[in-house]
Design a protein around this motif. Sequence first.
Motif, short mmCIF file in Angstrom:
data_model
loop_
_atom_site.label_atom_id
_atom_site.label_comp_id
_atom_site.label_asym_id
_atom_site.label_seq_id
_atom_site.Cartn_x
_atom_site.Cartn_y
_atom_site.Cartn_z
N GLY A 30 0.94 -1.29 -0.09
CA GLY A 30 0.00 0.01 -0.01
C GLY A 30 0.74 1.17 -0.11
O GLY A 30 0.26 2.43 -0.07
N HIS A 31 2.23 1.21 -0.22
CA HIS A 31 2.74 2.46 -0.11
C HIS A 31 3.52 2.71 -1.54
O HIS A 31 3.25 1.61 -2.16
CB HIS A 31 4.18 2.16 0.68
N ILE A 32 3.67 3.95 -1.77
CA ILE A 32 4.16 4.27 -2.82
C ILE A 32 5.85 4.44 -2.71
O ILE A 32 6.35 4.88 -1.73
CB ILE A 32 3.62 5.70 -3.31
N TYR A 33 6.63 3.78 -3.70
CA TYR A 33 7.83 3.82 -3.66
C TYR A 33 8.65 4.70 -4.75
O TYR A 33 8.17 4.83 -5.90
CB TYR A 33 8.52 2.41 -3.80
N VAL A 34 9.81 5.74 -4.49
CA VAL A 34 10.03 6.58 -5.31
C VAL A 34 11.67 6.16 -5.65
O VAL A 34 12.48 5.90 -4.75
CB VAL A 34 10.10 7.83 -4.55
N GLN A 35 11.95 6.21 -6.91
CA GLN A 35 13.59 5.78 -7.42
C GLN A 35 13.94 7.21 -8.16
O GLN A 35 13.22 7.72 -8.73
CB GLN A 35 13.48 4.68 -8.51
N GLY A 36 14.97 7.91 -7.27
CA GLY A 36 15.06 9.10 -8.05
C GLY A 36 16.68 9.37 -7.78
O GLY A 36 17.46 8.58 -7.18
N PHE A 37 17.01 10.54 -8.01
CA PHE A 37 18.39 10.82 -7.96
C PHE A 37 18.73 11.44 -6.49
O PHE A 37 18.03 12.34 -6.09
CB PHE A 37 18.90 11.92 -8.78
N VAL A 38 19.63 10.79 -5.78
CA VAL A 38 20.12 11.42 -4.29
C VAL A 38 20.73 12.96 -4.49
O VAL A 38 21.60 12.98 -5.27
CB VAL A 38 21.13 10.28 -3.67
N VAL A 39 20.33 13.83 -3.71
CA VAL A 39 20.48 14.95 -3.70
C VAL A 39 21.99 15.30 -2.94
O VAL A 39 22.21 14.51 -2.22
CB VAL A 39 19.58 16.14 -3.44
N GLU A 40 22.52 16.33 -3.31
CA GLU A 40 23.83 16.56 -2.89
C GLU A 40 23.63 16.96 -1.18
O GLU A 40 22.62 17.21 -0.91
CB GLU A 40 24.50 17.90 -3.39
N ASP A 41 24.90 16.78 -0.35
CA ASP A 41 24.67 17.10 0.82
C ASP A 41 24.46 18.37 1.32
O ASP A 41 23.57 19.09 2.21
CB ASP A 41 25.93 16.51 1.48
N GLU A 54 15.85 9.43 2.87
CA GLU A 54 16.93 10.09 1.94
C GLU A 54 15.90 10.99 1.22
O GLU A 54 14.69 10.85 1.05
CB GLU A 54 17.44 8.85 1.02
N LEU A 55 16.51 11.99 0.87
CA LEU A 55 16.00 13.02 -0.09
C LEU A 55 16.44 12.70 -1.44
O LEU A 55 17.69 12.58 -1.67
CB LEU A 55 16.43 14.67 0.27
N VAL A 56 15.56 12.64 -2.36
CA VAL A 56 15.68 12.35 -3.73
C VAL A 56 15.14 13.40 -4.62
O VAL A 56 14.08 14.07 -4.35
CB VAL A 56 15.26 10.91 -4.16
N ARG A 57 15.50 13.58 -5.92
CA ARG A 57 14.92 14.36 -6.67
C ARG A 57 14.45 13.59 -7.95
O ARG A 57 14.93 12.61 -8.60
CB ARG A 57 16.25 15.26 -7.26
N ILE A 58 13.15 14.12 -8.44
CA ILE A 58 12.47 13.46 -9.60
C ILE A 58 12.03 14.73 -10.24
O ILE A 58 11.75 15.82 -9.82
CB ILE A 58 11.42 12.60 -9.18
#
Length: 69
Positions: A30-41, A54-58
């Motif tokens: 029931g969850h949504i999973y996000v594959q994205g680019f890990v952002v810079e520190d 984790e913070l990701v960019r899409i």
Amino acid sequence: MEPITLTLLASDPTGCAGGKCPTLYRGSDGHIYVQGFVVEDALKASVSVPNGEELVRIPEALINAVRNS
């Protein structure tokens, strides 16, 4: 406990190389999973990201693709 399976919701409609696309999946749990680019520190430091997350960019186009499907 059953293993979680993922179903493709949408991939980046602007194109990608070799299957390395920002992608959204719906999990059997029931969850949504996000594959994205890990952002810079430096960018992560501007928000509070707790341990274990984790913070990701899409691209915004990916969200629009889901809305329009």
